[in-house]
Design a protein around this motif. Structure first.
Motif, PDB file in Angstrom:
ATOM      1  N   TYR A  12       0.841  -1.207   0.000  1.00  0.00           N
ATOM      2  CA  TYR A  12       0.000   0.000   0.000  1.00  0.00           C
ATOM      3  C   TYR A  12       0.872   1.251   0.000  1.00  0.00           C
ATOM      4  CZ  TYR A  12      -3.808   3.155   1.431  1.00  0.00           C
ATOM      5  OH  TYR A  12      -4.737   4.169   1.505  1.00  0.00           O
TER       6      TYR A  12
ATOM      7  N   PRO B 215       5.005   2.790  -7.237  1.00  0.00           N
ATOM      8  CA  PRO B 215       4.734   1.764  -8.255  1.00  0.00           C
ATOM      9  C   PRO B 215       5.929   0.901  -8.640  1.00  0.00           C
ATOM     10  CG  PRO B 215       3.536   3.758  -8.775  1.00  0.00           C
ATOM     11  CD  PRO B 215       4.394   4.098  -7.575  1.00  0.00           C
TER      12      PRO B 215
ATOM     13  N   VAL C   8       6.448  -2.248  -6.304  1.00  0.00           N
ATOM     14  CA  VAL C   8       5.392  -3.240  -6.073  1.00  0.00           C
ATOM     15  C   VAL C   8       5.820  -4.638  -6.515  1.00  0.00           C
ATOM     16  CG1 VAL C   8       3.035  -3.917  -6.687  1.00  0.00           C
ATOM     17  CG2 VAL C   8       3.557  -1.517  -6.196  1.00  0.00           C
TER      18      VAL C   8
ATOM     19  N   ARG D  84      -3.021  -2.579  -3.395  1.00  0.00           N
ATOM     20  CA  ARG D  84      -2.923  -1.633  -4.518  1.00  0.00           C
ATOM     21  C   ARG D  84      -4.308  -1.173  -4.975  1.00  0.00           C
ATOM     22  NH1 ARG D  84       1.321   0.946  -4.105  1.00  0.00           N
ATOM     23  NH2 ARG D  84       0.954   1.740  -6.222  1.00  0.00           N
TER      24      ARG D  84
END
Length: 223
Positions: free
Chosen positions: A77, A81, A84, A134
């Protein structure tokens, strides 16, 4: 728009309803097909009563897969990006057995496909806690509420599996879930303060049960 206060976090009603939909038994992730190794524990008579199940789930929630999933969820969270994919790889590597990997991989992929189709996101195939994190981040749904409801759904699904397998009464199952509520809240607070580098899940009996499930002669659940 109506707003509510949940653990000090303001959230819109729409956000709460979205999170409730994602983590409901009706959301098509196939959660009903997975027992997280409970099928083995029940088949080998380690779990025979509601008290046995309560002890097992308390450990899973506080120290096992439940807590570990929330540490991963929180990291995903909060991540940028580009980070991830590495967090998702960590989640896959942390799976203690082929069954556990199947569970998080298949549920995560199914969750992401549905959210992408309905909410117009671009999550792609991710492990389950990473996908939920996400998705929540994309919809500006608060992390603490997301994590707490994720852990509640985790416990509820395992109780549902046990009600069918042992069998246990529906009322006993709901009583146990209500009893777990304070532990779910406390575990969530601790997990959100735990760094991904400190990820641990010392519930070895549950890990062994998940491994043994791979060779269980007769199975109702996929894991």
């Amino acid at each position: 728009m109506t707003t509510g206060i949940v653990m000090g976090t303001a959230m819109t009603t729409d956000a709460i309803l979205t999170l409730t939909q994602w983590l409901s038994p009706g959301f098509p992730v196939g959660a009903f097909a997975y027992s997280h190794g409970l099928e083995t524990a029940i088949a080998t008579m380690q779990l025979k009563t509601i008290g046995d199940l309560g002890d097992w789930l308390e450990d899973l929630v506080a120290f096992g897969g439940g807590h570990a999933d929330l540490v991963i969820l929180a990291a995903a969270y909060r991540a940028r990006p580009p980070e991830v994919a590495q967090i998702d790889a960590t989640a896959r590597a942390f799976a203690a057995s082929a069954d556990r990997l199947l569970e998080t991989d298949q549920q995560g992929a199914a969750f992401a496909r549905t959210v992408d189709a309905v909410w117009g996101t671009d999550l792609g195939p991710l492990t389950y806690p990473v996908a939920v994190a996400r998705a929540a981040r994309s919809q500006d749904i608060a992390l603490d509420v997301t994590a707490r409801m994720y852990l509640h759904a985790f416990a509820a699904n395992l109780i549902s599996a046990s009600v069918r397998l042992v069998p246990l009464g529906q009322t006993d199952g709901q009583r146990l879930l209500a009893t777990l509520a304070p532990l779910i809240t406390a575990t969530t607070e601790r997990a959100l303060a735990t760094a991904l580098d400190d990820l641990a899940a010392p519930c070895f009996a549950a890990d062994i049960a998940a491994m043994q499930h791979e060779i269980l002669y007769s199975k109702v659940f996929r894991t």
